[in-house]
Enzyme design. Structure first.
Site, short mmCIF file in Angstrom:
data_model
loop_
_atom_site.label_atom_id
_atom_site.label_comp_id
_atom_site.label_asym_id
_atom_site.label_seq_id
_atom_site.Cartn_x
_atom_site.Cartn_y
_atom_site.Cartn_z
N CYS A 68 -20.79 -10.01 5.96
CA CYS A 68 -20.44 -10.89 4.85
C CYS A 68 -20.43 -12.36 5.28
O CYS A 68 -19.69 -12.73 6.22
CB CYS A 68 -19.07 -10.51 4.29
SG CYS A 68 -18.53 -11.57 2.93
N CYS B 217 -19.72 -14.30 -5.04
CA CYS B 217 -20.75 -13.63 -4.24
C CYS B 217 -22.15 -14.14 -4.57
O CYS B 217 -23.05 -14.11 -3.72
CB CYS B 217 -20.69 -12.12 -4.47
SG CYS B 217 -19.35 -11.29 -3.59
N CYS C 135 -24.50 -1.35 4.23
CA CYS C 135 -23.67 -0.14 4.20
C CYS C 135 -24.52 1.03 4.70
O CYS C 135 -25.54 1.35 4.10
CB CYS C 135 -23.14 0.14 2.80
SG CYS C 135 -22.16 1.66 2.71
N CYS D 58 -18.33 6.98 1.96
CA CYS D 58 -17.79 5.89 2.78
C CYS D 58 -17.31 6.42 4.13
O CYS D 58 -16.47 7.32 4.21
CB CYS D 58 -16.63 5.23 2.03
SG CYS D 58 -15.79 3.93 2.96
N ASP E 202 0.83 -1.19 0.00
CA ASP E 202 0.00 0.00 0.00
C ASP E 202 0.87 1.26 0.00
O ASP E 202 0.48 2.30 0.51
CB ASP E 202 -0.94 0.00 1.21
CG ASP E 202 -2.08 1.00 1.08
OD1 ASP E 202 -2.42 1.35 -0.05
OD2 ASP E 202 -2.59 1.45 2.12
N CYS F 251 -19.52 -3.60 6.06
CA CYS F 251 -19.65 -4.47 4.89
C CYS F 251 -18.90 -5.79 5.07
O CYS F 251 -19.13 -6.73 4.31
CB CYS F 251 -19.17 -3.75 3.63
SG CYS F 251 -17.41 -3.38 3.61
#
Length: 314
Positions: free
Chosen positions: A248, A188, A198, A214, A134, A244
């Site tokens: 899941c 998914c 969300c 976000c 990153d 989120c």
């Protein structure tokens, strides 16, 4: 390219060393140019302003699309992942941080392990390669998919089948030509729980995050005031958002990280409202010296806490 048995053997030696160093997943991708559909989708995302304050994401597009231009001679992208799922959790009543920020800054941990992996490979390649965590213009999730680590879910997170999405990603660009692993297709299905959960509707397009809405972006990257429509949905969050991921189904398989660097300290877990109100700049610098929370700075974190207080009152 045709690969000999020696190439496959070397690949597995490198994978074994990655696991020995503590990586939870390791895969290999051929360092070709990023596919046209991915290039175009990214540029469209930028053109629509969905990067919000993160203008740096539009820099060095040519390097993002060509690993060999970022590190000349690159022939293989080695992708790795580190599990950060907490072993202990904050009390529910405390101002809440995203799980990834519970322990030590992942940049430090990932960089150290990748450098050790690069040193292991150097005798075979003749160079140390390029370590990325990153910290460079690399399409991390794209390459993780190409290297067979997992697939990108509708929440835009990389999901590793059987393990979930609570993982930090890292890459090592190497001049070694190694057999690639097979990419992973999306799994998914019809599930859209992440989009439904969300709080701000930031996942209106499956697989993309609208950073303008976000909570994670606005509490970390935003240096100004948080948009009112985001602030009212922050609830008890003061740094990041895991909504989120928490909903899941793939994260039912999540297991606590075995990496002590990511374990939260007692002082961090005790950070309640009273301690927040009394926090000074020196306290912040000491507590978050080796934490990803530094990204928000003291001013940003206290701004987020002020929103937390307001949300509590209303």
């Amino acid at each position: 390219m045709d690969f000999s048995s020696a190439h496959f053997e070397l690949r597995e030696q490198i994978r074994s060393e990655a696991f020995r160093l503590g990586f939870d997943a390791c895969g290999f991708a051929q360092a070709d140019e990023v596919e046209p559909w991915a290039r175009e989708a990214y540029r469209q995302w930028l053109a629509e302003g969905r990067q919000s304050q993160m203008d740096y994401l539009g820099n060095h597009l040519d390097l993002r699309d060509h690993p060999a231009r970022l590190y000349p001679g690159t022939r293989t992208v080695i992708c790795v992942a580190l599990n950060y799922y907490p072993v202990r959790f904050q009390p529910q009543e405390n101002p809440r941080f995203a799980y990834y920020a519970y322990g030590r800054d992942y940049h430090e941990v990932m960089r150290d392990k990748l450098r050790q992996l690069a040193a292991f490979i150097a005798p075979f390649s003749g160079d140390m390669g390029r370590v990325c965590c990153d910290t460079a213009p690399v399409r991390e999730r794209y390459w993780a998919v190409q290297a067979g680590l997992g697939f990108i879910g509708k929440n835009a997170q990389l999901i590793i089948p059987g393990k979930g999405s609570y993982f930090f990603l890292g890459e090592l660009l190497t001049t070694l030509a190694l057999p690639p692993d097979a990419p992973v297709a999306s799994r998914c299905g019809d599930c859209s729980l992440c989009r439904e959960h969300c709080p701000t509707g930031a996942l209106s397009i499956p697989g993309q995050v609208d950073a303008r809405r976000c909570i994670s972006c606005q509490t970390i990257e935003n240096r100004g005031e948080i948009p009112a429509e985001v602030a009212v949905q922050m609830d008890n969050r003061v740094y990041g958002c895991d909504s989120c991921q928490l909903c899941c189904p793939w994260n039912r398989a999540a297991t606590p990280s075995v990496h002590p660097e990511f374990a939260p300290s007692d002082e961090f877990l005790a950070l309640d409202a009273a301690r927040f109100e009394a926090m000074t700049v020196d306290d912040f610098n000491r507590l978050f010296r080796h934490s990803a929370v530094r990204r928000a700075k003291y001013v940003g974190l206290m701004r987020n806490f002020a929103v937390w207080l307001k949300n509590r009152k209303t």
